[in-house]
Write a protein that holds these residues in place. Structure first.
Motif, PDB file in Angstrom:
ATOM      1  N   SER A 107      16.467   5.930  -7.750  1.00  0.00           N
ATOM      2  CA  SER A 107      16.989   5.836  -9.114  1.00  0.00           C
ATOM      3  C   SER A 107      15.889   6.076 -10.128  1.00  0.00           C
ATOM      4  N   SER A 108      16.266   6.575 -11.278  1.00  0.00           N
ATOM      5  CA  SER A 108      15.271   7.033 -12.251  1.00  0.00           C
ATOM      6  C   SER A 108      14.955   6.033 -13.340  1.00  0.00           C
ATOM      7  N   TYR A 109      15.863   5.087 -13.613  1.00  0.00           N
ATOM      8  CA  TYR A 109      15.671   4.176 -14.750  1.00  0.00           C
ATOM      9  C   TYR A 109      15.209   4.963 -15.976  1.00  0.00           C
ATOM     10  N   SER A 110      15.927   6.030 -16.276  1.00  0.00           N
ATOM     11  CA  SER A 110      15.484   6.932 -17.342  1.00  0.00           C
ATOM     12  C   SER A 110      15.476   6.266 -18.718  1.00  0.00           C
ATOM     13  N   ARG A 111      16.278   5.211 -18.884  1.00  0.00           N
ATOM     14  CA  ARG A 111      16.336   4.548 -20.192  1.00  0.00           C
ATOM     15  C   ARG A 111      15.477   3.290 -20.189  1.00  0.00           C
ATOM     16  N   ILE A 112      14.210   3.448 -19.815  1.00  0.00           N
ATOM     17  CA  ILE A 112      13.305   2.305 -19.702  1.00  0.00           C
ATOM     18  C   ILE A 112      13.194   1.552 -21.019  1.00  0.00           C
ATOM     19  N   ASN A 113      13.188   2.281 -22.118  1.00  0.00           N
ATOM     20  CA  ASN A 113      13.001   1.630 -23.417  1.00  0.00           C
ATOM     21  C   ASN A 113      14.166   0.717 -23.792  1.00  0.00           C
ATOM     22  N   SER A 114      15.292   0.817 -23.053  1.00  0.00           N
ATOM     23  CA  SER A 114      16.426  -0.048 -23.347  1.00  0.00           C
ATOM     24  C   SER A 114      16.335  -1.391 -22.625  1.00  0.00           C
ATOM     25  N   PHE A 115      15.324  -1.555 -21.761  1.00  0.00           N
ATOM     26  CA  PHE A 115      15.199  -2.795 -21.010  1.00  0.00           C
ATOM     27  C   PHE A 115      14.389  -3.816 -21.804  1.00  0.00           C
ATOM     28  N   PRO A 116      14.787  -5.097 -21.737  1.00  0.00           N
ATOM     29  CA  PRO A 116      13.971  -6.135 -22.367  1.00  0.00           C
ATOM     30  C   PRO A 116      12.723  -6.380 -21.523  1.00  0.00           C
ATOM     31  N   LEU A 117      11.564  -6.201 -22.115  1.00  0.00           N
ATOM     32  CA  LEU A 117      10.304  -6.340 -21.374  1.00  0.00           C
ATOM     33  C   LEU A 117       9.737  -7.733 -21.613  1.00  0.00           C
ATOM     34  N   ASP A 118      10.445  -8.747 -21.105  1.00  0.00           N
ATOM     35  CA  ASP A 118      10.091 -10.126 -21.395  1.00  0.00           C
ATOM     36  C   ASP A 118       9.402 -10.836 -20.233  1.00  0.00           C
ATOM     37  N   ARG A 119       9.831 -10.546 -19.005  1.00  0.00           N
ATOM     38  CA  ARG A 119       9.271 -11.285 -17.874  1.00  0.00           C
ATOM     39  C   ARG A 119       9.014 -10.348 -16.713  1.00  0.00           C
ATOM     40  N   ILE A 161      15.840  -8.065 -15.171  1.00  0.00           N
ATOM     41  CA  ILE A 161      16.968  -7.565 -15.966  1.00  0.00           C
ATOM     42  C   ILE A 161      17.923  -8.744 -16.145  1.00  0.00           C
ATOM     43  N   PRO A 162      17.762  -9.535 -17.187  1.00  0.00           N
ATOM     44  CA  PRO A 162      18.549 -10.769 -17.337  1.00  0.00           C
ATOM     45  C   PRO A 162      20.053 -10.557 -17.298  1.00  0.00           C
ATOM     46  N   SER A 163      20.525  -9.431 -17.799  1.00  0.00           N
ATOM     47  CA  SER A 163      21.973  -9.226 -17.916  1.00  0.00           C
ATOM     48  C   SER A 163      22.591  -8.479 -16.748  1.00  0.00           C
ATOM     49  N   VAL A 164      21.828  -8.207 -15.688  1.00  0.00           N
ATOM     50  CA  VAL A 164      22.319  -7.307 -14.648  1.00  0.00           C
ATOM     51  C   VAL A 164      23.570  -7.842 -13.956  1.00  0.00           C
ATOM     52  N   GLN A 165      23.677  -9.153 -13.780  1.00  0.00           N
ATOM     53  CA  GLN A 165      24.782  -9.692 -12.995  1.00  0.00           C
ATOM     54  C   GLN A 165      26.135  -9.628 -13.713  1.00  0.00           C
ATOM     55  N   VAL A 166      26.127  -9.403 -15.004  1.00  0.00           N
ATOM     56  CA  VAL A 166      27.406  -9.312 -15.727  1.00  0.00           C
ATOM     57  C   VAL A 166      27.876  -7.871 -15.864  1.00  0.00           C
ATOM     58  N   LEU A 167      27.110  -6.931 -15.337  1.00  0.00           N
ATOM     59  CA  LEU A 167      27.470  -5.522 -15.463  1.00  0.00           C
ATOM     60  C   LEU A 167      28.540  -5.133 -14.450  1.00  0.00           C
ATOM     61  N   ARG A 168      29.460  -4.270 -14.865  1.00  0.00           N
ATOM     62  CA  ARG A 168      30.348  -3.628 -13.916  1.00  0.00           C
ATOM     63  C   ARG A 168      29.565  -2.541 -13.175  1.00  0.00           C
ATOM     64  N   GLU A 169      30.091  -2.091 -12.034  1.00  0.00           N
ATOM     65  CA  GLU A 169      29.353  -1.106 -11.246  1.00  0.00           C
ATOM     66  C   GLU A 169      29.055   0.158 -12.047  1.00  0.00           C
ATOM     67  N   GLU A 170      30.032   0.615 -12.834  1.00  0.00           N
ATOM     68  CA  GLU A 170      29.792   1.827 -13.630  1.00  0.00           C
ATOM     69  C   GLU A 170      28.707   1.593 -14.674  1.00  0.00           C
ATOM     70  N   GLU A 171      28.595   0.349 -15.182  1.00  0.00           N
ATOM     71  CA  GLU A 171      27.540   0.028 -16.141  1.00  0.00           C
ATOM     72  C   GLU A 171      26.179  -0.039 -15.443  1.00  0.00           C
ATOM     73  N   LEU A 172      26.182  -0.529 -14.196  1.00  0.00           N
ATOM     74  CA  LEU A 172      24.932  -0.541 -13.432  1.00  0.00           C
ATOM     75  C   LEU A 172      24.432   0.880 -13.210  1.00  0.00           C
ATOM     76  N   TYR A 173      25.359   1.799 -12.931  1.00  0.00           N
ATOM     77  CA  TYR A 173      24.960   3.197 -12.737  1.00  0.00           C
ATOM     78  C   TYR A 173      24.416   3.807 -14.028  1.00  0.00           C
ATOM     79  N   GLY A 195      14.130  -4.772 -12.465  1.00  0.00           N
ATOM     80  CA  GLY A 195      14.114  -3.548 -13.245  1.00  0.00           C
ATOM     81  C   GLY A 195      12.892  -2.696 -12.990  1.00  0.00           C
ATOM     82  N   PRO A 196      12.489  -1.900 -13.973  1.00  0.00           N
ATOM     83  CA  PRO A 196      11.359  -0.984 -13.795  1.00  0.00           C
ATOM     84  C   PRO A 196      10.058  -1.730 -13.572  1.00  0.00           C
ATOM     85  N   SER A 197       9.158  -1.102 -12.859  1.00  0.00           N
ATOM     86  CA  SER A 197       7.834  -1.689 -12.656  1.00  0.00           C
ATOM     87  C   SER A 197       6.976  -1.499 -13.907  1.00  0.00           C
ATOM     88  N   VAL A 198       5.905  -2.247 -13.975  1.00  0.00           N
ATOM     89  CA  VAL A 198       4.964  -2.085 -15.074  1.00  0.00           C
ATOM     90  C   VAL A 198       4.406  -0.664 -15.072  1.00  0.00           C
TER      91      VAL A 198
END
Length: 435
Positions: free
Chosen positions: A263-275, A220-232, A166-169
């Protein structure tokens, strides 16, 4: 009067575009690389091509340069389908892709052709992939799942298949930078995890040599369960612009039809910042195979790189001290604006824990004579206090915490590499285990 009282985030500083030795500033994140070159610079490089998108410079699409990639391309016998661009640097472009065989999302890093440094990177990544997964700290190192070569119009390119992160620090810092800094608890967690990964690297005799907040990426722990449209939805839809010749003639072989903005990762705040994981091993090395030069932007260079002295894995410890300051304060320790080697060393002299080694004194006298400047006296702890308790941003760490942070940075910020505390030693400090 302190010469660099006002700090600016590195990614917003246009002067970094002019660095003579730009680094491959890729992370598997959407961050726009520091070495971004706008369309106007293509003319400076006498490129006959133009493209209205913030992406890699077109003049590097040539023999020995980038491989042209388009959304939907399939690589390595149709195994990897390209979905989006993640980033680019002087030595590679990086793409989000779908592994059609394993049905997983991956990042594919495509090196420029004929690049010897990619062999060193492959050796390091292969070593990390073969290491025991239960080795302490290994979960904080990005690993490679596949490697292949791509024969294209611009040459033969090494390609590394890496985990999609996911996004960098740095992206997260930027997202909070307007009026805030990272929460103290998160800054502490990132520091501890980075030190764990660094300790694991050093135990294997590997130096990273390019450690900074853009090369620390969140998982991004949940990335592998996403459909392509969800990844976008996470990455944003690809923004493209067609490439054109100035004279309107057809494009030559080796030039992409269009460029893709990272890619912009515009919704950074929606990512779990755990690891976090340490990424980009393009500069990494073993003690038996140390590069002759390190292409690191000046404000990020350790003193042994500035003075062109022998470099070993302890170069990362200086970088870790700088990272800890940035995580806690919210801006870099050393100036990122109009920095010269002389200005940088002058700043180092203010903040380092020891005196400049005798073997570098003559070089420093020559540097100072060529560019005299104002001296100032400011301790590391004083600067840390002043920057953290600035009265402008939230302060959820106590003065006792900041004293402990200063002590940790002090143990790593030594001119003499052998005197720097190791990552393993720093990890024993109680402050990293609080909260």
């Amino acid at each position: 009067m302190r010469l660099y009282k006002l700090r600016l985030r590195a990614r917003n500083i246009s002067s970094w575009k002019e660095l003579p030795c730009p680094l491959t500033f890729w992370t598997p994140t959407p961050s726009r690389p520091i070495c971004y070159t706008p369309a106007r610079t293509f003319q400076m490089n006498q490129s006959p091509y133009i493209c209205d998108v913030d992406a890699e410079p077109l003049h590097r699409y040539r023999t020995g340069g980038y491989h042209p990639v388009h959304i939907g391309d399939s690589l390595n016998s149709n195994r990897y389908k390209i979905l989006h661009k993640l980033g680019w640097g002087s030595y590679s472009t990086v793409w989000a892709a779908r592994d059609q065989r394993e049905h997983t999302y991956v990042a594919v890093k495509i090196s420029i052709s004929g690049q010897e440094r990619s062999h060193r990177e492959f050796t390091i990544l292969r070593s990390l992939a073969a290491a025991q997964s239960d080795q302490p700290g290994s979960q904080h190192l990005m690993t490679m799942s596949d490697h292949f070569q791509l024969n294209g119009p611009n040459g033969i390119h090494d390609c590394f298949v890496l985990e999609l992160l996911g996004p960098s620090v740095a992206d997260v810092l930027d997202a909070h930078f307007n009026n805030e800094r990272l929460p103290g608890k998160l800054a502490r967690k990132i520091a501890k995890q980075t030190l764990l990964g660094l300790s694991c690297l050093h135990e294997q005799g590997i130096g990273h040599a390019d450690l900074h907040t853009r090369n620390l990426a969140f998982t991004i722990p949940s990335v592998q369960v996403l459909r392509e449209e969800e990844l976008y939805e996470k990455l944003g839809k690809p923004k493209t612009a067609y490439v054109q010749r100035v004279d309107r003639k057809p494009l030559e072989p080796g030039i992409p039809r269009y460029l893709v903005e990272p890619s912009s990762y515009s919704r950074i705040n929606s990512f779990p910042l755990d690891r976090v994981k340490i990424v980009d091993f393009g500069q990494s090395f073993r003690s038996t195979d140390v590069p002759e030069r390190f292409y690191v932007p000046l404000p990020l260079q350790a003193p042994e790189i500035v003075f062109r002295d022998r470099v070993d894995w302890r170069v990362d410890l200086w970088s870790m001290g700088c990272i800890l300051f940035e995580l806690v304060v919210g801006q870099p320790l050393f100036d990122s604006f109009m920095t010269t080697p002389t200005i940088l060393v002058r700043q180092m002299l203010e903040l380092a824990s020891d005196e400049l080694p005798e073997r570098w004194q003559e070089q420093w006298r020559n540097m100072e004579a060529a560019s005299p400047g104002e001296e100032s006296a400011c301790s590391l702890q004083g600067w840390l206090d002043e920057m953290y308790f600035d009265g402008e941003r939230s302060e959820d760490l106590s003065r006792g915490d900041i004293l402990q942070v200063g002590a940790l940075i002090h143990r790593m910020l030594w001119f003499e590499p052998r005197d720097r505390a190791s990552a393993k030693e720093i990890l024993q400090d109680p402050w990293l285990h609080e909260g």
